[in-house]
Design a protein around this motif. Structure first.
Motif, PDB file in Angstrom:
ATOM      1  N   UNK A  85     -26.604 -44.406  89.672  1.00  0.00           N
ATOM      2  CA  UNK A  85     -26.757 -43.364  88.651  1.00  0.00           C
ATOM      3  C   UNK A  85     -26.535 -43.948  87.260  1.00  0.00           C
ATOM      4  N   UNK A  86     -25.522 -44.790  87.141  1.00  0.00           N
ATOM      5  CA  UNK A  86     -25.246 -45.397  85.836  1.00  0.00           C
ATOM      6  C   UNK A  86     -26.425 -46.270  85.414  1.00  0.00           C
ATOM      7  N   UNK A  87     -26.979 -47.007  86.374  1.00  0.00           N
ATOM      8  CA  UNK A  87     -28.056 -47.945  86.058  1.00  0.00           C
ATOM      9  C   UNK A  87     -29.395 -47.245  85.869  1.00  0.00           C
ATOM     10  N   UNK A  88     -29.480 -45.974  86.282  1.00  0.00           N
ATOM     11  CA  UNK A  88     -30.726 -45.236  86.077  1.00  0.00           C
ATOM     12  C   UNK A  88     -31.678 -45.276  87.252  1.00  0.00           C
ATOM     13  N   UNK A  89     -31.163 -45.545  88.436  1.00  0.00           N
ATOM     14  CA  UNK A  89     -32.029 -45.611  89.611  1.00  0.00           C
ATOM     15  C   UNK A  89     -31.996 -44.331  90.429  1.00  0.00           C
ATOM     16  N   UNK A  90     -31.350 -43.307  89.883  1.00  0.00           N
ATOM     17  CA  UNK A  90     -31.206 -42.077  90.659  1.00  0.00           C
ATOM     18  C   UNK A  90     -31.449 -40.894  89.755  1.00  0.00           C
ATOM     19  N   UNK A  91     -32.093 -39.886  90.312  1.00  0.00           N
ATOM     20  CA  UNK A  91     -32.252 -38.657  89.538  1.00  0.00           C
ATOM     21  C   UNK A  91     -30.932 -37.894  89.562  1.00  0.00           C
ATOM     22  N   UNK A  92     -30.558 -37.399  88.414  1.00  0.00           N
ATOM     23  CA  UNK A  92     -29.289 -36.683  88.317  1.00  0.00           C
ATOM     24  C   UNK A  92     -29.589 -35.206  88.144  1.00  0.00           C
ATOM     25  N   UNK A  93     -29.043 -34.374  89.052  1.00  0.00           N
ATOM     26  CA  UNK A  93     -29.417 -32.967  88.930  1.00  0.00           C
ATOM     27  C   UNK A  93     -28.429 -32.137  88.114  1.00  0.00           C
ATOM     28  N   UNK A  94     -27.221 -32.654  87.905  1.00  0.00           N
ATOM     29  CA  UNK A  94     -26.250 -31.878  87.140  1.00  0.00           C
ATOM     30  C   UNK A  94     -25.389 -32.814  86.316  1.00  0.00           C
ATOM     31  N   UNK A  95     -25.039 -32.408  85.130  1.00  0.00           N
ATOM     32  CA  UNK A  95     -24.148 -33.201  84.297  1.00  0.00           C
ATOM     33  C   UNK A  95     -24.887 -34.255  83.503  1.00  0.00           C
ATOM     34  N   UNK A  96     -24.117 -35.033  82.712  1.00  0.00           N
ATOM     35  CA  UNK A  96     -24.725 -36.026  81.832  1.00  0.00           C
ATOM     36  C   UNK A  96     -23.955 -37.339  81.887  1.00  0.00           C
ATOM     37  N   UNK A  97     -24.645 -38.402  81.544  1.00  0.00           N
ATOM     38  CA  UNK A  97     -23.976 -39.678  81.330  1.00  0.00           C
ATOM     39  C   UNK A  97     -24.162 -40.029  79.853  1.00  0.00           C
TER      40      UNK A  97
END
Lengths: 528, 236
Positions: B45-57
């Motif tokens: 998730x940090x690296x950007x390889x996953x879709x994030x459905x809730x929240x923010x980085x």
């Protein structure tokens, strides 16, 4: 390393070497038998050289076109995940077990003189298409081998670890960089062997040449062997051609073999790896068009057969019943022999790999001999060998079954051997450590891991034999025809409607047999 | 240069992980937890390889939740397949600087310098298959060094190495991270690694990535879930 707790039993070793001996007798012994019975004064005449040139030319272009077209198709399949993608890939695999004569019939229904395109052309006042000869042969070969090439290339694509695509994304690579660093190496690794494999298959192809070629200008070596044996009973010529083909193909195989990686023909190629290099709208539509066109190219002939077959089902000749029974018996016998040989030879190879890798490689090579041998020469050789003892025509069906088994063997071994090697490396030592007996070892430790592959291979062998129009065309007495032969005879006498009904029946039985064995192998094997 | 997880919820094949905390610059973090708890998912998730459905980085207060991987301030090392097998050591490092491999003299000097820092100056022309597992990972470290991103993520890259070699690699990483003022995030299942290199540890249990806690005090006085994981909890 400790000695194996279980000594290799004499019986299994004997079976292994027996199988190799049988293989050598059938593939090389038969050629030798034909040679011994001919006087070798004959050589090639100019007409023969034309045949050789034609064979090599059509094989070259068939392989080239298949491979070149397969790259964008495989890339489209590797790049997009869409509904029906899995079906599309399965469909690509299915063309491999399609009876050749049925496919040719379907191709004629689309591209032939009275086919779909010709009727469109004639309504607009143009000449109908004529695909007999080089064009038709190449078209049919591309029909069969484009799917094969696509699967080979796609496999290379899907073998790229996800990490590499992530790495590319991380490093901000452009599409051009990805091509350079990932796609080009893949093509480098897959294309040469795909090309040579298809080239080899097209050199030895017979049924396509028989139905779409013929005459002095469109005869292949394999067809020439058939004609020499069938019409002229010209043994020297057949032997000469067979030897030439044998050497040419062995040469190609020797180049191809080190290039070829173990191929999984298995149905479920994975989902595409997630990628982060952007695919533009243009690329997306281009890929979509490409897949639709490929799908139509493969699917139209098949649907034509289905439609025509159902329409003319009532015109099935009475002879199909005997022919079907003959075909099914041959197919089941041949598949059983083939898988038996494949299992015995594979376990011999696996065992030898640990002790003597060189001999193991040699045996693997021998098991591929039938790829380069002519089934007609094998058949003729076997006839000559058994002639002193029993009338060969009585044995037309058993000989056909044996030849078909040997012809399917390379594919069966390609499927079974890697699975057996995996099972052996993963669980063989554990089984030895537990002190399992030879039989328990195979039954409990190895076979459960092998069953899906064995079922798949058996289905493949059964379907290939079911659809084969080869040796049987040479030796069949009128009452011992098979289904493909019946269909060919109907086509040759322009009874197209009846032929289409037989085609439907043939394709149904072929795919049915494949499906039964493939599913059978998967029962109780859902354990991971 | 801080990295913040703002009520982040990750879902992946039936499991759920939440994170809500801030990582400070110039520090070394360990993400610890049993296998399958979602350590690598958080890293993805940090690296950007996953879709994030809730929240923010957020990176330095800037929302990077939807930023493509290449534009994130990150270098990432996997456990495996960090190198392209068909490329020389030099080129494998070089793609970190010029993905098209059009290198000039300055590039090559910089690459050689990076390789020198990980002790591979004389292996420049070798191929990955000619190197040991430890050497291969050092090539990947050299590439990260060359890229000089403010965040360095390691996904158990030394799990396959022996203890001595592992310490050696962690030392190299620590040295580079300290020298370049990089923030390090190391995913591991081994408490030893966390103790060896990290200032603070994020422990993942029951679908929650806990806020970072000073590693030494965490292990000095482990909470229940960590005791269970470590196996030090006494019966009764």
């Amino acid at each position: 390393m400790a000695e194996r707790t279980q000594p290799v039993t004499a019986l299994t070793a004997l079976a292994g070497w027996g199988a190799i001996a049988l293989l050598l007798t059938v593939s090389l012994g038969s050629l030798l038998a034909v040679w011994i019975n001919t006087d070798i004064s004959a050589g090639f005449d100019p007409a023969d050289f034309r045949i050789i040139r034609f064979t090599v030319t059509q094989a070259f272009f068939s392989a080239l076109i298949s491979v070149v077209l397969s790259v964008p198709v495989a890339r489209a399949l590797a790049r997009h995940d869409f509904k029906g993608r899995q079906f599309f890939i399965t469909f690509l695999g299915a063309s491999f077990i399609l009876p050749v004569i049925v496919a040719v019939f379907g191709i004629l229904a689309i591209w032939g003189r009275s086919g779909l395109f010709s009727s469109i052309l004639t309504t607009t006042g143009q000449q109908p298409l004529n695909i007999y000869g080089m064009t038709g042969i190449i078209l049919a070969h591309v029909f069969f081998n484009l799917p094969l090439a696509t699967r080979l290339v796609l496999q290379g694509w899907l073998s790229v670890p996800t990490e590499h695509f992530r790495l590319c994304a991380q490093l901000g690579m452009t599409a051009k960089d990805v091509i350079k660093h990932i796609e080009r190496p893949i093509l480098h690794a897959t294309l040469p062997s795909a090309f040579l494999t298809i080239f080899l298959l097209c050199i030895t192809s017979f049924a396509v040449a028989l139905t779409l070629g013929g005459g002095p200008r469109a005869t292949t070596v394999e067809l020439a062997i058939y004609q020499a044996l069938r019409f002229d009973f010209d043994l020297p010529k057949a032997a000469l051609f067979a030897t030439f083909q044998f050497m040419l193909c062995t040469g190609i195989a020797l180049i191809a073999l080190p290039l070829t990686k173990p191929t999984t023909f298995s149905i479920g190629l994975d989902r595409p790896a997630k990628r982060w290099d952007r695919v533009s709208k243009f690329q997306k539509y281009r890929d979509l068009c490409l897949l639709i066109l490929t799908g139509l190219f493969l699917f139209l002939p098949l649907s034509a057969i289905m439609l025509k077959g159902i329409q003319h089902l009532s015109k099935l000749p009475a002879s199909v019943i005997t022919a079907s029974i003959n075909s099914i018996i041959i197919s089941l016998t041949s598949a059983t022999i083939c898988i038996g040989l494949a299992l015995i030879i594979s376990s011999l190879i696996v065992r030898l790999t640990q002790r003597n890798p060189r001999i193991a490689h040699l045996i693997e090579g021998i098991s591929f001999l039938s790829l380069v041998a002519s089934p007609f020469v094998i058949g003729t050789g076997l006839f000559i060998m058994i002639f002193p003892f029993v009338s060969p025509f009585k044995l037309a069906l058993p000989i056909t079954a044996l030849v078909n088994a040997v012809m399917a063997l390379p594919f069966a071994i390609r499927i079974i051997l890697p699975a057996m090697q995996r099972a052996e490396t993963n669980y063989g030592r554990l089984a030895d450590n537990l002190g399992m007996s030879q039989w328990a070892r195979f039954q409990l430790a190895i076979w459960p891991r092998l069953k899906p592959s064995a079922g798949f291979a058996m289905g493949l062998a059964a379907a290939l034999s079911m659809g084969d129009l080869g040796v049987i065309a040479l030796f069949a007495a009128p009452d011992s025809a098979t289904l493909p032969l019946t269909m060919y005879r109907l086509m040759a006498s322009y009874q197209t409607d009846a032929a289409s009904a037989v085609a439907l029946m043939l394709i149904t039985i072929s795919l049915g047999l494949f499906w039964i064995f493939d599913q059978g192998g998967r029962i109780e094997s859902r354990i991971r | 240069m801080s990295l913040a997880f703002d009520n982040l919820v990750l879902r992946h094949e039936g499991f759920r992980l939440t994170a809500n905390f801030v990582l400070e610059p110039n520090r070394k973090y360990a993400i610890l937890g049993p296998s399958g708890c979602g350590k690598s998912t958080l890293l993805s998730a940090i690296a950007g390889f996953m879709d994030i459905d809730q929240g923010r980085i957020l990176f330095d207060g800037q929302d990077i939740t939807k930023t493509p991987p290449a534009q994130r301030p990150i270098s990432l090392l996997f456990q495996d397949h960090n190198l392209f097998p068909h490329m020389s050591v030099l080129n494998n490092v070089a793609i970190g600087r010029k993905p098209d491999l059009k290198l000039d003299k300055a590039d090559i000097d910089a690459i050689k310098q990076a390789l020198d820092r990980v002790g591979l100056a004389n292996q420049v022309d070798k191929f990955p298959s000619e190197l040991s597992g430890g050497q291969q990972q050092r090539v990947a470290i050299a590439r990260a060094l060359l890229r000089d991103k403010p965040l360095m993520l390691l996904d158990e890259p030394f799990a396959a190495l022996g203890p001595a070699l592992k310490h050696e690699m962690l030392d190299i990483v620590a040295q580079i991270v300290d020298a370049n003022n990089t923030c390090l995030i190391l995913v591991t299942h081994d408490p030893e690694d966390a103790l060896y290199i990290s200032d603070e540890t994020i422990f993942i249990a029951d679908g929650i990535a806990g806020s970072p806690v000073n590693t030494k005090s965490l292990f000095g006085n482990p909470p229940n879930a960590l005791q269970n994981y470590l196996g030090t909890k006494k019966a009764g």
